[in-house]
Scaffold this motif. Structure first.
Motif, short mmCIF file in Angstrom:
data_model
loop_
_atom_site.label_atom_id
_atom_site.label_comp_id
_atom_site.label_asym_id
_atom_site.label_seq_id
_atom_site.Cartn_x
_atom_site.Cartn_y
_atom_site.Cartn_z
N GLU A 251 20.78 45.98 82.15
CA GLU A 251 21.21 47.25 81.95
C GLU A 251 22.87 46.64 83.39
O GLU A 251 24.14 46.70 82.52
N ASP A 252 22.10 46.50 84.67
CA ASP A 252 22.99 46.86 85.38
C ASP A 252 23.48 45.56 85.63
O ASP A 252 24.57 45.05 85.98
N TYR B 196 13.23 46.55 74.20
CA TYR B 196 13.64 47.75 73.30
C TYR B 196 12.80 47.28 71.07
O TYR B 196 12.30 48.46 70.99
N GLN C 12 26.21 45.05 82.92
CA GLN C 12 27.87 45.53 83.38
C GLN C 12 27.96 45.38 84.95
O GLN C 12 29.85 44.65 84.89
N TYR D 299 20.76 42.50 71.00
CA TYR D 299 20.38 41.85 71.96
C TYR D 299 19.58 40.64 71.64
O TYR D 299 20.37 39.62 73.03
N TYR E 12 19.92 39.24 77.61
CA TYR E 12 19.66 39.66 76.39
C TYR E 12 18.83 39.84 75.52
O TYR E 12 18.03 40.76 75.48
N LYS F 240 14.26 47.36 82.90
CA LYS F 240 14.96 47.91 81.64
C LYS F 240 16.40 47.80 82.10
O LYS F 240 17.51 47.55 82.38
N THR F 241 16.38 49.50 83.52
CA THR F 241 17.92 49.59 84.37
C THR F 241 18.11 48.27 84.79
O THR F 241 19.10 48.23 84.62
N LYS G 220 19.22 47.86 68.05
CA LYS G 220 18.72 47.14 69.66
C LYS G 220 18.47 46.17 69.73
O LYS G 220 19.24 45.24 70.05
N LEU H 92 16.05 41.66 77.70
CA LEU H 92 15.84 43.17 77.29
C LEU H 92 16.23 44.03 75.95
O LEU H 92 15.14 44.82 75.50
#
Length: 118
Positions: free
Chosen positions: A55-56, A80, A59, A92, A73, A51-52, A88, A76
């Motif tokens: 998200e990275d 969720y 970003q 996504y 997306y 998950k991290t 969420k 992710l």
């Protein structure tokens, strides 16, 4: 002979100069490594790392002005969904279908199933 050498040198300089300005289409970051680690060692910790990593990727893509790679997306959103954060997850899934129209049917099916489950 001199013209041939000069031509080769000029072509090499031109080819090298053009290659420097190429912007990548996607930046997957640590996506593959973290996905492999999650599949190899299943559990909450590895899912959290994946998950991290997702998200990275998002970003880093935003920071570099790149499109988020296909499936990021959606993956992710799935994570969720697994922890029952349906709002969420759906958001996504919608982002995935907005960026990648070829995913509209699949994402719409997922969204409708999520909404049907409550």
């Amino acid at each position: 002979m001199r013209i041939n050498i000069l031509s080769v040198v000029l072509l090499a300089i031109l080819a090298t100069g053009c290659a420097n300005g190429v912007k990548p289409m996607y930046d997957y970051g640590e996506y593959s490594e973290s996905f492999y680690a999650m599949k190899k060692d299943t559990g909450e910790a590895s899912e959290s790392e994946w998950k991290t990593a997702l998200e990275d990727v998002i970003q880093r893509s935003d920071n570099r002005g790149l499109r988020v790679p296909p499936g990021v997306y959606a993956n992710l959103g799935y994570l969720y969904l697994k922890v029952n954060d349906t709002k969420k997850a759906v958001s996504y899934f919608k982002l995935e279908k907005d960026i990648y129209p070829e995913a509209v049917i699949f994402m719409n099916n997922l969204i409708s199933k999520v909404k049907a489950q409550g």
